[in-house]
Scaffold this motif. Sequence first.
Motif, short mmCIF file in Angstrom:
data_model
loop_
_atom_site.label_atom_id
_atom_site.label_comp_id
_atom_site.label_asym_id
_atom_site.label_seq_id
_atom_site.Cartn_x
_atom_site.Cartn_y
_atom_site.Cartn_z
N MET A 1 0.84 -1.22 0.00
CA MET A 1 0.00 0.00 0.00
C MET A 1 0.87 1.27 0.00
SD MET A 1 -3.15 0.72 -0.18
CE MET A 1 -4.19 2.14 -0.04
N MET A 2 1.92 1.22 0.84
CA MET A 2 2.82 2.37 0.94
C MET A 2 3.45 2.67 -0.42
SD MET A 2 3.55 4.37 3.38
CE MET A 2 3.66 3.67 5.00
N ARG A 3 3.74 1.59 -1.15
CA ARG A 3 4.36 1.74 -2.46
C ARG A 3 3.43 2.46 -3.43
NH1 ARG A 3 7.64 -3.35 -4.83
NH2 ARG A 3 8.95 -2.11 -6.22
N SER A 4 2.14 2.14 -3.31
CA SER A 4 1.15 2.79 -4.19
C SER A 4 1.14 4.29 -3.95
CB SER A 4 -0.25 2.24 -3.92
OG SER A 4 -0.25 0.86 -4.10
N TRP A 5 1.18 4.67 -2.65
CA TRP A 5 1.18 6.10 -2.34
C TRP A 5 2.45 6.76 -2.88
CZ3 TRP A 5 -3.31 7.56 -1.83
CH2 TRP A 5 -4.25 6.92 -1.01
N GLN A 6 3.56 6.03 -2.79
CA GLN A 6 4.82 6.59 -3.31
C GLN A 6 4.72 6.81 -4.81
OE1 GLN A 6 7.29 7.74 -1.74
NE2 GLN A 6 7.05 6.93 0.33
N ARG A 7 4.07 5.85 -5.48
CA ARG A 7 3.90 5.99 -6.95
C ARG A 7 3.04 7.20 -7.28
NH1 ARG A 7 2.82 -0.05 -8.43
NH2 ARG A 7 4.95 -0.80 -8.45
N ILE A 8 1.95 7.33 -6.54
CA ILE A 8 1.07 8.48 -6.78
C ILE A 8 1.83 9.78 -6.52
CG2 ILE A 8 -1.01 9.68 -5.93
CD1 ILE A 8 -2.16 6.89 -5.33
N TYR A 9 2.63 9.75 -5.47
CA TYR A 9 3.44 10.93 -5.12
C TYR A 9 4.40 11.27 -6.26
CZ TYR A 9 6.55 13.88 -2.39
OH TYR A 9 7.28 14.93 -1.93
N GLY A 10 5.01 10.23 -6.81
CA GLY A 10 5.93 10.43 -7.93
C GLY A 10 5.20 10.96 -9.16
N LEU A 11 4.00 10.45 -9.37
CA LEU A 11 3.20 10.88 -10.53
C LEU A 11 2.83 12.36 -10.42
CD1 LEU A 11 1.87 9.55 -13.06
CD2 LEU A 11 -0.23 9.46 -11.74
N ILE A 12 2.44 12.77 -9.22
CA ILE A 12 2.10 14.18 -9.01
C ILE A 12 3.34 15.05 -9.28
CG2 ILE A 12 1.33 15.92 -7.32
CD1 ILE A 12 -0.17 13.67 -5.87
N GLY A 13 4.49 14.57 -8.82
CA GLY A 13 5.74 15.31 -9.04
C GLY A 13 6.03 15.46 -10.53
N LEU A 14 5.73 14.40 -11.28
CA LEU A 14 5.96 14.45 -12.73
C LEU A 14 5.05 15.49 -13.39
CD1 LEU A 14 7.53 12.95 -14.99
CD2 LEU A 14 5.50 11.53 -15.31
N VAL A 15 3.79 15.50 -12.97
CA VAL A 15 2.83 16.48 -13.52
C VAL A 15 3.33 17.90 -13.23
CG1 VAL A 15 0.47 17.39 -13.31
CG2 VAL A 15 0.85 14.92 -13.35
N ILE A 16 3.76 18.12 -11.99
CA ILE A 16 4.24 19.46 -11.61
C ILE A 16 5.47 19.85 -12.43
CG2 ILE A 16 5.35 20.76 -9.72
CD1 ILE A 16 3.47 19.26 -7.80
N SER A 17 6.39 18.90 -12.61
CA SER A 17 7.63 19.23 -13.31
C SER A 17 7.37 19.57 -14.78
CB SER A 17 8.64 18.08 -13.19
OG SER A 17 8.13 16.96 -13.88
N VAL A 18 6.27 19.07 -15.33
CA VAL A 18 5.93 19.41 -16.73
C VAL A 18 5.17 20.74 -16.78
CG1 VAL A 18 4.57 18.71 -18.74
CG2 VAL A 18 5.90 17.01 -17.49
N VAL A 19 4.15 20.86 -15.90
CA VAL A 19 3.24 22.01 -15.99
C VAL A 19 3.91 23.32 -15.54
CG1 VAL A 19 1.03 22.92 -15.13
CG2 VAL A 19 1.21 20.53 -15.79
N LYS A 20 4.95 23.22 -14.71
CA LYS A 20 5.60 24.46 -14.23
C LYS A 20 6.15 25.30 -15.38
CE LYS A 20 10.22 22.59 -13.52
NZ LYS A 20 11.20 22.04 -12.59
N TRP A 21 6.45 24.68 -16.51
CA TRP A 21 7.00 25.41 -17.67
C TRP A 21 5.95 26.27 -18.35
CZ3 TRP A 21 12.16 25.32 -18.68
CH2 TRP A 21 12.90 24.35 -18.01
N LEU A 22 4.67 25.99 -18.09
CA LEU A 22 3.61 26.70 -18.82
C LEU A 22 3.62 28.21 -18.58
CD1 LEU A 22 0.45 24.40 -18.56
CD2 LEU A 22 2.05 24.67 -20.45
#
Lengths: 164, 490
Positions: free
Chosen positions: A1-22
């Motif tokens: 379960m903890m791993r799933s949260w870590q994945r979601i956390y990583g996914l959110i980080g990926l979205v932020i790292s892309v969208v910040k350029w906008l």
Amino acid sequence: MMRSWQRIYGLIGLVISVVKWLVLPIALLLLAQWPLREVIQGFSREANDLGQLLFALYVAVALTCASRKDAHLATDVLAHRYSSRVRDALVRGGLVLTLVPWTLYVLLTSAPIVWRSIIAHEAFPETYNPGYFVVKFAVWILAGLLLLQALVRIFDSAPLDRGK
Amino acid sequence: MTALGLGLLLAVAILIPATGLPAFLVLLFAATVGAAAGVASGTIPGNLLAALPSRLTNLLENDLLQALPLYVLVGALMNRLQVADSVFQTTVRALRGGREAPAVAGLALGALLGPMNGSVGASVVALSRTVAPRLASSGMPTPARHALIAVASTLGVVVPPSLVLILLGDGMMAAHTIASHATHGAERIINTQDVFRGALVPAGMFLLLCLAVAVWESRGASRIAAAPAARGISRDVIVAIAAVAFVVGLLAGVATGRFYAVEGAAAGAFTLFVAAAASGRLRGGELGSLLLDVMTTTGVLFALLVAATTFTLVFRALGTDKLLEAWITAAPLSPLLLTIIVLAAIGASAIALDAFEIIFVLVPVLMPPLLMRVPDASWVAVLVLLALQGSFLLPPVGYALLLTRGVLRERVSARATARHVAPYLIAQLIVLVSVLMFPALVHLGQPMEAGGGAAPAPVMTDEELARRMEEMLRQPPEPNDEGAGVPATK
């Protein structure tokens, strides 16, 4: 379960790292409005609409970015005396009692409006330029990302990007 | 149940410092409690709260709010380009390293960078890094240093075109629209440019008085060591002149209506970005980290906006806005006294709330009823700015003073700091009272066709107010027409 949260956390980080350029194309498009309107006398509304669309996506993600960095405005005039355990409990309690129900409410009540807008490929009301449905969809992104980040914070023990 | 909104407002003011939780979370908590109580008691129809998503969409498509991340980007780029260092060095050189040079340079920096830095907090951090060490080396005592940094950090509140002014302009526009709608007023609704122009003269007055105080306070200081005549001198001068020209040009363009605030912000952001990239300051991971900072600050501001939009929806749904409106419009007080009381309430709340929290939460609640009695919205807006600024400097718990002490981390007596802040506060009081007594000061910068002219808008007479109140009672406005805290400008 903890791993799933870590994945979601990583996914959110990926979205932020892309969208910040906008913010850069937003600045360029809103700057371009002026010469397009005053000199070329055309396409300024298109630049405005596209800028607005990117702005909606940018802001929708920015709230979660601020949460992730634990940067929200807060005054700890009294709270700095509390132990870290008490402060952590306050944060988790606040998220459970407030942010989770609020985001769920927004997601549920906006669902029919957003869905209809997407299906109809709703255009901007004044210019009829395509893409207005993205602005409405951004409300979902805003609430959805905030909900996910709140859940990560509630269930995971090391979810902050502070200082990075 | 209509009074519940006031209880929620009080709960927000208590819970923010008591829990240490983010202000946006506390606002959402209060809104959730109010909504649950309202629906459970039947005061709020469930479908009224379903308007929330469309209000959030309004925020995401608001033209004016597009300027917000751009101004944040401008502030971040100015910090990266070390504009503050260059301006400080150049001002000190221009004053030939005199005793008053560091204090005057510090205030000049506050006036220049404050409007771009976005918040009092950001200005405190920038000025503490740049100015404080130099003030210390000039022999200025610690309390005087703290006072100067705090005062300079609040200049962004009144010097246009700051974020505070943009957001207050937007909030006042919404409040004026509601007030004008309720009273069937025919006056032109104010916009952000009106607030910019209105703040020009009072801000100039305050800046001049502060400079006079700074010179007077520097009597005991030693002459600052002459800066080394290195290669950097010419670069500093060029950067300082470019920065001043840039900010003045931006201000003039927006104030004269040559371009919109959002276009001015975009031009500023783009120009500084090109300058930073060309000077090699955005190499490697620098750009990515800068953009992350910009997004974080944008998220902080919009989280407050989103929470305030939710809170004001519940506040209005409970009918508390009508209660306040009835109290304020029926109060047997002169419009001037009423204005002073509302300003005092805003000033008192600044002890616990930041400028943004006050603009997003209190302005939509307090301003519409006040503007029904006092239709000169530009005047009221400038008074709010001055009240905010004054309260941030009020010892011992003024927001700017606390922040400065927190950032500088120096042992300093609160009483000693208060003694050094006092002359600046007197200067602030002089400007505030002058604007209160002579509303024409706010209209000096307004073109005649803007509705202000050289004369202030008329204050509503009691007979006129009674007539309009009767009309309102005959035709009560629909709750849904009242608008959100921040309406779309499209």
